[in-house]
Scaffold this motif. Structure first.
Motif, PDB file in Angstrom:
ATOM      1  N   ALA A 106       0.837  -1.206   0.000  1.00 24.43           N
ATOM      2  CA  ALA A 106       0.000   0.000   0.000  1.00 24.43           C
ATOM      3  C   ALA A 106       0.869   1.253   0.000  1.00 24.43           C
ATOM      4  N   MET A 107       0.527   2.172  -0.875  1.00 26.03           N
ATOM      5  CA  MET A 107       1.249   3.446  -0.948  1.00 26.03           C
ATOM      6  C   MET A 107       0.733   4.353   0.167  1.00 26.03           C
ATOM      7  N   ARG A 108       1.638   5.147   0.745  1.00 25.45           N
ATOM      8  CA  ARG A 108       1.274   6.004   1.861  1.00 25.45           C
ATOM      9  C   ARG A 108       1.544   7.471   1.529  1.00 25.45           C
ATOM     10  N   LEU A 109       0.750   8.338   2.117  1.00 22.74           N
ATOM     11  CA  LEU A 109       0.821   9.769   1.839  1.00 22.74           C
ATOM     12  C   LEU A 109       2.192  10.357   2.142  1.00 22.74           C
ATOM     13  N   HIS A 110       2.845   9.930   3.204  1.00 19.13           N
ATOM     14  CA  HIS A 110       4.135  10.542   3.546  1.00 19.13           C
ATOM     15  C   HIS A 110       5.201  10.245   2.492  1.00 19.13           C
ATOM     16  N   SER A 111       5.052   9.147   1.760  1.00 12.97           N
ATOM     17  CA  SER A 111       6.007   8.829   0.690  1.00 12.97           C
ATOM     18  C   SER A 111       5.574   9.387  -0.657  1.00 12.97           C
ATOM     19  N   TYR A 112       4.265   9.586  -0.827  1.00 13.30           N
ATOM     20  CA  TYR A 112       3.718  10.071  -2.100  1.00 13.30           C
ATOM     21  C   TYR A 112       2.727  11.215  -1.808  1.00 13.30           C
ATOM     22  N   PRO A 113       3.218  12.417  -1.473  1.00 10.90           N
ATOM     23  CA  PRO A 113       2.326  13.513  -1.051  1.00 10.90           C
ATOM     24  C   PRO A 113       1.296  13.934  -2.097  1.00 10.90           C
ATOM     25  N   LYS A 114       1.559  13.692  -3.361  1.00 12.29           N
ATOM     26  CA  LYS A 114       0.579  14.069  -4.388  1.00 12.29           C
ATOM     27  C   LYS A 114      -0.675  13.198  -4.346  1.00 12.29           C
ATOM     28  N   MET A 115      -0.643  12.127  -3.556  1.00 10.43           N
ATOM     29  CA  MET A 115      -1.849  11.305  -3.395  1.00 10.43           C
ATOM     30  C   MET A 115      -2.984  12.136  -2.798  1.00 10.43           C
ATOM     31  N   SER A 116      -2.627  13.199  -2.092  1.00 12.05           N
ATOM     32  CA  SER A 116      -3.655  14.053  -1.476  1.00 12.05           C
ATOM     33  C   SER A 116      -4.524  14.742  -2.526  1.00 12.05           C
ATOM     34  N   GLN A 117      -4.075  14.750  -3.774  1.00 14.30           N
ATOM     35  CA  GLN A 117      -4.835  15.389  -4.851  1.00 14.30           C
ATOM     36  C   GLN A 117      -5.772  14.405  -5.562  1.00 14.30           C
ATOM     37  N   ILE A 118      -5.717  13.150  -5.188  1.00 20.52           N
ATOM     38  CA  ILE A 118      -6.612  12.151  -5.777  1.00 20.52           C
ATOM     39  C   ILE A 118      -7.916  12.175  -4.996  1.00 20.52           C
ATOM     40  N   GLU A 119      -9.005  12.464  -5.701  1.00 26.59           N
ATOM     41  CA  GLU A 119     -10.312  12.559  -5.067  1.00 26.59           C
ATOM     42  C   GLU A 119     -11.178  11.373  -5.453  1.00 26.59           C
ATOM     43  N   SER A 120     -11.963  10.924  -4.505  1.00 27.21           N
ATOM     44  CA  SER A 120     -12.900   9.843  -4.789  1.00 27.21           C
ATOM     45  C   SER A 120     -14.265  10.213  -4.241  1.00 27.21           C
ATOM     46  N   LYS A 121     -15.277   9.825  -4.971  1.00 22.61           N
ATOM     47  CA  LYS A 121     -16.661  10.063  -4.563  1.00 22.61           C
ATOM     48  C   LYS A 121     -17.395   8.730  -4.642  1.00 22.61           C
ATOM     49  N   ILE A 122     -18.067   8.379  -3.569  1.00 20.33           N
ATOM     50  CA  ILE A 122     -18.847   7.148  -3.562  1.00 20.33           C
ATOM     51  C   ILE A 122     -20.311   7.496  -3.725  1.00 20.33           C
ATOM     52  N   ASP A 123     -20.926   6.864  -4.703  1.00 19.05           N
ATOM     53  CA  ASP A 123     -22.360   7.012  -4.954  1.00 19.05           C
ATOM     54  C   ASP A 123     -23.026   5.767  -4.369  1.00 19.05           C
ATOM     55  N   LEU A 124     -23.613   5.930  -3.193  1.00 19.52           N
ATOM     56  CA  LEU A 124     -24.222   4.785  -2.510  1.00 19.52           C
ATOM     57  C   LEU A 124     -25.410   4.226  -3.275  1.00 19.52           C
ATOM     58  N   GLU A 125     -26.176   5.109  -3.898  1.00 15.61           N
ATOM     59  CA  GLU A 125     -27.368   4.674  -4.616  1.00 15.61           C
ATOM     60  C   GLU A 125     -27.043   3.740  -5.770  1.00 15.61           C
ATOM     61  N   HIS A 126     -25.956   4.042  -6.496  1.00 16.42           N
ATOM     62  CA  HIS A 126     -25.582   3.245  -7.661  1.00 16.42           C
ATOM     63  C   HIS A 126     -24.429   2.274  -7.378  1.00 16.42           C
ATOM     64  N   SER A 127     -23.938   2.267  -6.151  1.00 12.55           N
ATOM     65  CA  SER A 127     -22.835   1.382  -5.746  1.00 12.55           C
ATOM     66  C   SER A 127     -21.595   1.535  -6.633  1.00 12.55           C
ATOM     67  N   ILE A 128     -21.187   2.804  -6.849  1.00  9.53           N
ATOM     68  CA  ILE A 128     -20.001   3.064  -7.648  1.00  9.53           C
ATOM     69  C   ILE A 128     -19.109   4.070  -6.931  1.00  9.53           C
ATOM     70  N   MET A 129     -17.820   4.044  -7.286  1.00  7.36           N
ATOM     71  CA  MET A 129     -16.878   5.051  -6.805  1.00  7.36           C
ATOM     72  C   MET A 129     -16.254   5.717  -8.029  1.00  7.36           C
TER      73      MET A 129
END
Length: 133
Positions: A106-129
């Motif tokens: 697993a990649m971690r934020l302290h080693s890869y700080p640009k991971m903080s710019q990856i956004e995810s949205k979960i749509d519970l109704e449609h069961s998708i991310m």
């Protein structure tokens, strides 16, 4: 390290359980204040909260903001309401996913700080991310 576009990255997560005591929370708050809070940015409102001004023991505590981190070490998703897994007591889908490197670690934020710019949205109704960067 930990700075992207002039802003600090990361989050603080704390868990308290049935055996936690007030001193545990107080120690965490003192640590956060000592390490992360700039004295120049302490507001009058914060000073009033610390002094107990305008507070009553009968007033309910309110969660002002709620965030879910679907992908570990990536940006948070702000939510108004969110289900809790009754078996674990965790917010549903919180840190359920991770980015892995070529070795499967697993990649971690302290080693890869640009991971903080990856956004995810979960749509519970449609069961998708939906993931974007």
């Amino acid at each position: 390290r930990g700075i992207v576009n002039g802003k600090p990255t990361g989050a603080i997560r704390a868990s308290f359980g049935k055996d936690s005591i007030w001193e545990d929370m107080d120690a965490l708050a003192s640590f956060i204040e000592k390490v992360f809070v700039s004295r120049r940015h302490v507001s009058l409102q914060t000073q009033q909260l610390n002094s107990g001004a305008n507070q009553s023991d009968n007033e309910p505590l309110v969660i002002a903001s709620l965030f879910v981190f679907p992908i570990k070490s990536c940006a948070a998703m702000r939510v108004r309401r969110w289900p809790i897994n009754r078996c674990t007591g965790k917010l549903a889908f919180d840190r359920e996913f991770a980015l892995v490197d070529s070795s499967g670690a697993a990649m971690r934020l302290h080693s890869y700080p640009k991971m903080s710019q990856i956004e995810s949205k979960i749509d519970l109704e449609h069961s998708i991310m939906i993931v974007s960067a």
